[in-house]
Scaffold this active site. Structure first.
Site, PDB file in Angstrom:
ATOM      1  N   TYR A 124       2.496  -0.194   0.538  1.00  0.00           N
ATOM      2  CA  TYR A 124       1.340   0.692   0.480  1.00  0.00           C
ATOM      3  C   TYR A 124       1.246   1.579   1.723  1.00  0.00           C
ATOM      4  O   TYR A 124       0.196   2.152   1.998  1.00  0.00           O
ATOM      5  CB  TYR A 124       0.042  -0.114   0.328  1.00  0.00           C
ATOM      6  CG  TYR A 124      -0.112  -0.810  -1.011  1.00  0.00           C
ATOM      7  CD1 TYR A 124       0.998  -1.212  -1.745  1.00  0.00           C
ATOM      8  CD2 TYR A 124      -1.366  -1.065  -1.543  1.00  0.00           C
ATOM      9  CE1 TYR A 124       0.862  -1.861  -2.960  1.00  0.00           C
ATOM     10  CE2 TYR A 124      -1.510  -1.710  -2.757  1.00  0.00           C
ATOM     11  CZ  TYR A 124      -0.390  -2.106  -3.464  1.00  0.00           C
ATOM     12  OH  TYR A 124      -0.529  -2.750  -4.673  1.00  0.00           O
ATOM     13  N   ASP A 230      -2.007  -8.088  -3.536  1.00  0.00           N
ATOM     14  CA  ASP A 230      -2.766  -7.335  -4.531  1.00  0.00           C
ATOM     15  C   ASP A 230      -2.589  -7.987  -5.906  1.00  0.00           C
ATOM     16  O   ASP A 230      -3.552  -8.237  -6.640  1.00  0.00           O
ATOM     17  CB  ASP A 230      -2.253  -5.892  -4.542  1.00  0.00           C
ATOM     18  CG  ASP A 230      -3.222  -4.937  -5.203  1.00  0.00           C
ATOM     19  OD1 ASP A 230      -4.331  -5.370  -5.560  1.00  0.00           O
ATOM     20  OD2 ASP A 230      -2.873  -3.755  -5.354  1.00  0.00           O
TER      21      ASP A 230
END
Ligand code: NAD
Length: 337
Positions: A124, A230
């Site tokens: 990310y 996540d």
């Protein structure tokens, strides 16, 4: 003196669940002054940007925020505001607890774990591009640093100590991603030496997903990199009843943002049936953070009692209640204590 907390109601079901959470938080007698701010798709018509400068400045000033979900266009459009916020304020630790709710029928009854997800690095990091002009090949760069690994893994151990937890499990894919995931694992093994009172173990992410589904009660604190965290935290949310119940906190040295794990739920937005529990428990984590722990504990306990009584549960929990009616039940529980 009241603590000032920024309030981002967000997109989709955001305003519904955040308004419910604010009602419940205020019913605890919490002394909070809310400062409403815009972000997400809803901010674009007014400010011309999904993360207006005035919102960033307000978080910088107040350092605390309760936030609803924000819409992110898939595959194009503007960059995720959530990711931008985490990077702007270096909110490196994402805490996502998953605890069974008595009264809810799920596969397992005694789940009590917390996923500690590194929130700023890995896949990310935002370094992605097409590598040919025809846009038929793309690459993404995953950044893992010793510094970033060190602070999140220490955070996990410190969290374990502070909350009476016994075991930290580090999740990685160091058999394949030998340098990035390998570095994370190596740092974890080093740090574990300084915490002899906490059991340390590591597990490869695919095996972890399988073990979580087979027996989540063997996990306590799970620490992992951004993408794995996540995905696994949605899995653990599913184990205790679904996304409508899963809270999260994004914590850095200078600021903390509290939110539900779930997104904007466009399929049910505007119907008044969104489950406000995740946002409420995020509110309870916020109260803990601002030194109003007892109120936070009362709020979570009231939510849990209201769920156990089973009245006016929202449709995702098999009920026919509404966000507002379930919030009334929570407030009844709060008033009874
Ligand atoms: P989602 O979490 O919005 O929805 C997934 C499923 O869970 C849907 O069926 C939805 O109805 C249900 N659900 C989620 N929250 C619920 C609640 N409180 N009560 C009842 N049911 C609930 O995930 P998605 O559909 O993949 O994402 C929609 C949008 O949300 C996307 O734009 C995505 O980028 C964004 N998103 C934002 C955040 C955030 O701001 N923290 C997190 C995840 C996704």
């Amino acid at each position: 003196m009241a603590t000032t907390v920024m309030l981002i109601r967000g997109d989709g079901i955001g305003p519904e669940v955040i308004d419910a959470a604010v009602r419940a938080i205020e019913a605890t007698g919490a002394v909070i002054e809310w400062e409403p701010m815009d972000a997400g798709a809803g901010a674009i018509p007014k400010h011309g940007a999904p993360l207006p400068e005035v919102t960033v400045a307000s978080i910088r000033k107040n350092s605390l925020c309760l936030k609803g979900p924000l819409a992110t266009p898939i595959g194009g459009g503007y960059r995720s505001v959530n990711v931008a916020l985490r990077q702007e304020f270096d909110l490196y630790a994402n805490l996502r607890p998953a605890r069974s709710f008595p009264g809810l029928v799920t596969r397992y009854e005694k789940v009590d774990l917390v996923v500690v997800r590194e929130n700023t690095q890995g896949e990310y990091s935002g370094i992605e591009h097409f590598i040919d002009p025809t846009k038929n090949a793309a690459e993404s760069i995953s950044i893992i640093t010793r510094f970033g690994s060190d602070r999140i893994i220490r955070f996990a151990f410190e969290h374990a100590r502070a909350h009476g937890r016994k075991k930290v499990t580090l999740v990685h894919k160091a058999n394949i991603l030998k340098m990035t995931s390998g570095l994370f694992l190596q740092v974890g093994r080093e740090i574990a030496q300084s915490y002899p009172d906490i059991e340390f173990t590591d597990i490869i992410v695919d095996n972890c997903a399988m073990q979580l589904v087979r027996d989540p009660t063997r996990f306590d604190v799970v620490v992992t990199t951004n993408l794995f965290g996540d995905i696994l935290s949605d899995l653990t949310a599913g184990l205790v009843g679904g996304l409508g119940l899963a809270p999260g906190a994004n914590i850095g040295e200078q600021a903390a943002v509290f939110e539900a794990v779930h997104g904007t739920a466009p399929d049910i937005a505007g119907k008044g049936t969104a489950n406000p529990v995740a946002a409420m428990i995020a509110g309870s984590m916020l109260l803990d953070r601002v030194g109003q722990k007892e109120r936070g504990v009362r709020l979570e306990a009231s939510v849990r009692r209201a769920i156990a009584k089973g009245k006016d549960l929202t449709p995702d929990l098999g009920g026919s209640g509404t966000t507002e009616r379930f919030t009334d039940r929570v407030i009844e529980e709060l008033n009874a204590t």
